[in-house]
Design an enzyme around this catalytic site. Structure first.
Site, PDB file in Angstrom:
ATOM      1  CB  SER A 121      -0.887   0.004   1.251  1.00 54.87           C
ATOM      2  OG  SER A 121      -1.517   1.259   1.444  1.00 54.87           O
ATOM      3  CE1 TYR A 167      -3.957  -1.940   5.219  1.00 53.02           C
ATOM      4  CE2 TYR A 167      -3.175   0.247   4.604  1.00 53.02           C
ATOM      5  CZ  TYR A 167      -3.656  -1.006   4.247  1.00 53.02           C
ATOM      6  OH  TYR A 167      -3.850  -1.307   2.921  1.00 53.02           O
TER       7      TYR A 167
END
Length: 247
Positions: A142, A155
């Protein structure tokens, strides 16, 4: 003929978003697909859609946090198709929250799915790829694996880990002709934001995705591009953001 033709590709998180788009993209280019996710109704529909265009595809309901289930998935691919050419480690969760909220269950879920799930996928296919002296493992990281924003701390930690794992895999397995690719998407239309329960964060993230999120097939095209390169070429890393996304 596409270099994807007849390659056996395992895709986790295939029931929606990037996984679903990737399945359709690769099926159109002649891949033999092994789809994996938790929602059987979604997998069954996707299988039917692909079979309607003539593509060979099977699926298995799995939880990527179970090493045993990932092993069973790899065994099913070998039994059906005789080889494993590509693994797309796509399954992931993104329940952002501020650290002081102490959403421990969400932290554990991200660690289990985003890190352990990736490792279990690699472990399940690597012996076969080493024996074949060929293979390709594509891990979805990501932009959070490059930039840490408030509320994305855990995350981002998991996605930094995915990048470290992918780079380590590249260095360990280059001599066995096993390619490693890290793809780091920005805001993409998917179900990821649905798991966010932090009410201080969610409105802002919802607005970002509403304003700038790109379609999932923007990522599936990149995955196909990496796969279809000649065997002596490895696309090791791509960051793919919406043009108007600042970070």
């Amino acid at each position: 003929m596409s270099n994807i033709q007849d390659k056996v590709v395992i895709i986790t998180g295939a029931s929606s978003g990037i996984g679903e788009a990737t399945a359709k993209e690769l099926a159109a280019k002649g891949a033999k697909l092994v789809l994996a996710a938790r929602r059987e109704d979604r997998l069954e529909k996707l299988q039917q859609d692909i079979q309607n265009t003539g593509g060979p595809v099977i699926y298995k309901v799995i939880d990527v946090t179970s090493y045993e289930q990932m092993e069973e998935l790899a065994e099913m691919a070998l039994k059906e198709f005789g080889k494993i050419d590509v693994l797309v480690n796509n399954a992931g969760v993104m329940p952002h929250s501020f650290l002081y909220k102490k959403k421990i269950d969400d932290w554990n879920k991200m660690i289990d799915v985003n890190i352990k799930g990736v490792l279990y996928g690699i472990a399940a296919v690597l012996p076969t790829m080493r024996e074949q002296k060929s293979g390709h493992i594509i891990n979805l990281s990501s932009v959070a694996g490059h930039v840490v924003g408030p509320g994305s701390t855990v995350y981002a930690g998991t996605k930094h880990a995915v990048r470290a794992i992918s780079e380590g895999l590249r260095k360990e397995e280059a001599g066995n002709n096993i390619r490693s690719t890290i793809i780091s998407p920005g805001a993409v239309q998917s179900e990821l934001i649905n798991l966010i329960t932090d009410t201080d964060l969610k409105p802002g993230i919802d607005k970002l995705y509403e304003d700038v999120a790109i379609e999932a097939n923007s990522i599936s095209r990149a995955i196909a591009f990496a796969i279809e390169q000649p065997y002596d070429v490895a696309i090791n890393e791509m960051i793919i953001r919406p043009t108007s996304q600042e970070r």
